[in-house]
Design an enzyme around this catalytic site. Structure first.
Site, PDB file in Angstrom:
ATOM      1  N   THR A 122       0.754  -1.102  -0.080  1.00  0.00           N
ATOM      2  CA  THR A 122       0.030  -0.011  -0.018  1.00  0.00           C
ATOM      3  C   THR A 122       0.917   1.137  -0.055  1.00  0.00           C
ATOM      4  OG1 THR A 122      -1.614  -1.256   1.500  1.00  0.00           O
ATOM      5  CG2 THR A 122      -1.881   1.293   1.283  1.00  0.00           C
ATOM      6  N   PHE A 151      -6.334  -6.140  -0.830  1.00  0.00           N
ATOM      7  CA  PHE A 151      -7.485  -5.761  -0.110  1.00  0.00           C
ATOM      8  C   PHE A 151      -7.870  -6.808   1.012  1.00  0.00           C
ATOM      9  CE2 PHE A 151      -8.436  -2.063  -2.256  1.00  0.00           C
ATOM     10  CZ  PHE A 151      -8.175  -2.376  -3.671  1.00  0.00           C
ATOM     11  N   LYS A 207      -7.062   2.127  -3.290  1.00  0.00           N
ATOM     12  CA  LYS A 207      -6.437   1.309  -2.075  1.00  0.00           C
ATOM     13  C   LYS A 207      -6.552   2.342  -1.048  1.00  0.00           C
ATOM     14  CE  LYS A 207      -4.811  -1.257   0.863  1.00  0.00           C
ATOM     15  NZ  LYS A 207      -5.800  -2.413   1.353  1.00  0.00           N
ATOM     16  N   LEU A 253     -19.715  -0.996  11.397  1.00  0.00           N
ATOM     17  CA  LEU A 253     -20.226  -0.010  12.337  1.00  0.00           C
ATOM     18  C   LEU A 253     -20.348  -0.879  13.754  1.00  0.00           C
ATOM     19  CD1 LEU A 253     -23.152   1.443  10.170  1.00  0.00           C
ATOM     20  CD2 LEU A 253     -20.960   2.625  10.777  1.00  0.00           C
ATOM     21  N   CYS A 263      -2.488  -1.813   8.955  1.00  0.00           N
ATOM     22  CA  CYS A 263      -2.941  -1.033   7.947  1.00  0.00           C
ATOM     23  C   CYS A 263      -3.712   0.159   8.200  1.00  0.00           C
ATOM     24  CB  CYS A 263      -4.188  -1.820   6.784  1.00  0.00           C
ATOM     25  SG  CYS A 263      -3.014  -3.310   6.441  1.00  0.00           S
ATOM     26  N   LYS A 266      -1.713   3.159   9.704  1.00  0.00           N
ATOM     27  CA  LYS A 266      -0.577   3.666   8.808  1.00  0.00           C
ATOM     28  C   LYS A 266      -1.425   4.307   7.626  1.00  0.00           C
ATOM     29  CE  LYS A 266       1.018   0.187   6.345  1.00  0.00           C
ATOM     30  NZ  LYS A 266       0.888   0.322   4.910  1.00  0.00           N
TER      31      LYS A 266
HETATM   32  C1  UDX Z   1      -8.015  -3.834   6.632  1.00  0.00           C
HETATM   33  C2  UDX Z   1      -9.002  -3.718   5.529  1.00  0.00           C
HETATM   34  O1  UDX Z   1     -10.205  -4.425   6.085  1.00  0.00           O
HETATM   35  C3  UDX Z   1      -8.682  -4.763   4.516  1.00  0.00           C
HETATM   36  O2  UDX Z   1      -9.418  -4.532   3.199  1.00  0.00           O
HETATM   37  C4  UDX Z   1      -7.223  -4.102   3.973  1.00  0.00           C
HETATM   38  O3  UDX Z   1      -6.500  -4.601   2.800  1.00  0.00           O
HETATM   39  C5  UDX Z   1      -6.041  -4.213   5.109  1.00  0.00           C
HETATM   40  O4  UDX Z   1      -6.727  -3.327   6.360  1.00  0.00           O
HETATM   41  P1  UDX Z   1      -7.229  -5.527   8.627  1.00  0.00           P
HETATM   42  O5  UDX Z   1      -6.476  -4.445   9.034  1.00  0.00           O
HETATM   43  O6  UDX Z   1      -6.598  -6.767   8.409  1.00  0.00           O
HETATM   44  O7  UDX Z   1      -7.922  -5.284   7.125  1.00  0.00           O
HETATM   45  O8  UDX Z   1      -8.543  -5.941   9.720  1.00  0.00           O
HETATM   46  P2  UDX Z   1      -9.934  -5.455   9.700  1.00  0.00           P
HETATM   47  O9  UDX Z   1     -10.945  -6.471   9.700  1.00  0.00           O
HETATM   48  O10 UDX Z   1     -10.395  -4.360   8.578  1.00  0.00           O
HETATM   49  O11 UDX Z   1     -10.080  -4.465  11.199  1.00  0.00           O
HETATM   50  C6  UDX Z   1      -9.202  -3.513  11.092  1.00  0.00           C
HETATM   51  C7  UDX Z   1      -9.477  -2.862  12.680  1.00  0.00           C
HETATM   52  O12 UDX Z   1     -10.713  -2.443  12.705  1.00  0.00           O
HETATM   53  C8  UDX Z   1      -9.439  -4.084  13.922  1.00  0.00           C
HETATM   54  O13 UDX Z   1      -8.723  -3.495  14.997  1.00  0.00           O
HETATM   55  C9  UDX Z   1     -10.806  -4.396  14.130  1.00  0.00           C
HETATM   56  O14 UDX Z   1     -10.966  -4.481  15.488  1.00  0.00           O
HETATM   57  C10 UDX Z   1     -11.549  -2.929  14.013  1.00  0.00           C
HETATM   58  N1  UDX Z   1     -13.000  -2.765  13.542  1.00  0.00           N
HETATM   59  C11 UDX Z   1     -13.317  -3.379  12.654  1.00  0.00           C
HETATM   60  C12 UDX Z   1     -13.745  -2.026  14.284  1.00  0.00           C
HETATM   61  O15 UDX Z   1     -13.362  -1.702  15.357  1.00  0.00           O
HETATM   62  N2  UDX Z   1     -15.159  -2.110  14.154  1.00  0.00           N
HETATM   63  C13 UDX Z   1     -15.509  -2.546  12.908  1.00  0.00           C
HETATM   64  O16 UDX Z   1     -16.815  -2.477  12.506  1.00  0.00           O
HETATM   65  C14 UDX Z   1     -14.754  -3.354  11.982  1.00  0.00           C
END
Ligand code: UDX
Length: 439
Positions: A122, A151, A207, A253, A263, A266
């Site tokens: 990214t 993604f 992205k 949500l 991710c 950052k």
């Molecule tokens: C994310 C994106 O979803 C993905 O598409 C991208 O390629 C990389 O970054 P990731 O960071 O692995 O993926 O996890 P994700 O499931 O998105 O959760 C990220 C953070 O958000 C976690 O700490 C999770 O606890 C938090 N989260 C997620 C919430 O607090 N509320 C939500 O509703 C969803």
């Protein structure tokens, strides 16, 4: 086709294993000696469901192998996927020094045969242009740089790679697009997903904009949770009501103590930096960051409101990884929570199903570790839930109460129905929902 993958972390190793799984011949390379050794021994150096099996089977069938040096990868592979890290600088700007160093090294390996260099890390918009310019100054060998952002979500990375919602390729030459279509053909066939072909800058922005929007959704609902805390409304029900509008959707949500991971923090910081530099305004994304940073503090406030002083109190912390399904601790809210507890001279006993080995190397020696969630709860003055591991949500609230010294649970991920906690005789505080009390 022959595919190279440089940088074998969560993105690179998953991409390498999945390309091999769908029939390509993949050569992977990572410049970190201990990671290279792990992989040469066939060992996946981090937790990602299904990945070890995929790596093992594709090494055995000869479609996946690892090299310590770059040259054999460039000699053999027509398309070389670049998956090296792009961490944040203190300013929030993306540190692209690994990308530049690799571009320079790649230029030295190009031997006259055409190669597609695929930017999968990214990166901020315009990085592909910088890579092309750097390499063109160092070699006349034919190449194209394309953008192919990932993604995948940690914890479901293999599934997200083999069955993606969409494949995005940003390029400028038909020759490059032809090779990318060949690379992704098996995945498009099996998943039926759409493959978008556009220019490099647009692909880079798709992205960054996607991650920044997802993080914005999370901070938005956490801001609504702050309002709910002050009004006695229930944020989960607000989210349910909002989510019935297909333009909003219920996904992302879920109110809690906020996002972490390698991710969102950052990418939001990097995109804010780009927006500030290019438009002079990054207020929206800075607000997203500010709301997210408040999450751990709000959790501790709830704990103080029940326990008064935290000094000398035994606190069970359930969950260390930034989300369930991974051992990744990067930017996990657990660190801010534990730091505040230790600063308040509380005694912390932590438990996480998979992330404890990594956490022991990073957390203060003052932090104790339990052998199970129930072990952590034993005789604690309160339990704090930081990661929404399914095994925590499956705990019996009555068992929780019997184990605790005081019947207090502060839930940073809203994993329990409040009424069940009240029936079990617990005082239960969560994020954006009315507290229930046992006294
Ligand atoms: C994310 C994106 O979803 C993905 O598409 C991208 O390629 C990389 O970054 P990731 O960071 O692995 O993926 O996890 P994700 O499931 O998105 O959760 C990220 C953070 O958000 C976690 O700490 C999770 O606890 C938090 N989260 C997620 C919430 O607090 N509320 C939500 O509703 C969803």
């Amino acid at each position: 086709m022959k595919i190279g993958v440089i940088g074998l972390g969560h993105v690179g190793l998953v991409s390498a294993a999945c390309f091999a799984e769908v029939g390509h011949h993949v050569i992977g390379m990572d410049h970190m000696p201990e990671r290279a050794q792990d992989l040469l021994d066939g060992r996946v150096p981090f937790f990602e469901p299904g990945l070890q099996e995929l790596v093992t089977s594709n090494i055995q069938n000869g479609r996946l192998r690892f090299e310590r040096e770059l040259r054999p990868v460039v000699d053999e592979a027509e398309a070389i996927f670049i998956c090296v890290g792009t961490p944040s600088l203190p300013s929030g700007e993306a540190d692209l020094s690994q990308i530049e160093a690799l571009a320079t090294e790649l230029a030295g390996c190009l031997d006259g045969s055409y190669r597609v260099l695929v930017e999968k890390s990214t990166v901020p918009v315009n990085t592909g242009h910088q890579m092309s310019r750097t390499i063109s100054r160092l070699t006349d060998s034919p190449f194209d740089v394309v953008s192919n952002p990932e993604f995948l979500r940690e914890g479901s990375a293999v599934e997200d790679t083999l069955s993606p919602d969409r494949i995005v390729v940003g390029g400028s030459s038909e020759r490059a697009f032809t090779l990318m279509r060949e690379a992704f053909e098996p995945i498009v066939q099996r998943s039926g997903c759409k493959m978008i072909e556009t220019d490099v800058k647009t692909a880079e922005l798709i992205k960054h904009a996607s991650n920044a929007f997802l993080a914005t959704k999370i901070s938005f609902i956490n801001h609504i949770a702050e309002v709910c805390d002050k009004t006695g409304a229930n944020v989960d029900l607000v989210a349910d009501g909002m989510g019935l509008d297909p333009r909003i959707s219920r996904e992302f949500l879920d109110a809690g103590i906020g996002y972490g991971g390698s991710c969102f923090p950052k990418d939001v910081a990097a995109f804010a930096s780009v927006a500030r530099e290019l438009t002079g305004d990054s207020a929206l994304l800075e607000a997203v960051q500010a709301i997210n940073a408040r999450g751990p503090k709000r959790l501790i406030e709830r704990l103080r409101s029940e326990l008064w002083y935290l000094k000398g109190k035994r606190i069970a912390v359930l969950g260390l990884s930034f989300k369930p399904g991974t051992d990744d601790l990067r930017d996990s809210p657990a660190f801010a929570v534990i730091e505040e507890l230790l600063a308040s001279e509380a005694h912390v006993c932590a438990y996480d199903p998979v992330a404890m080995p990594a956490a022991k190397e990073r957390l203060s020696p003052a932090v104790g570790f339990a052998t199970s969630a129930m072990d952590a709860l034993e005789d604690a003055h309160a339990a704090v839930i930081v990661t929404a591991w399914p095994e925590f949500a499956e705990l019996d609230p009555v068992e929780i109460r019997l184990a605790l010294h005081l019947p207090i649970v502060v839930d940073g991920r809203n994993i329990f129905p409040p009424e069940r906690m009240q029936e079990a005789g617990l005082t239960y505080l969560s994020m954006g929902r009315p507290p229930v009390r046992s006294d």
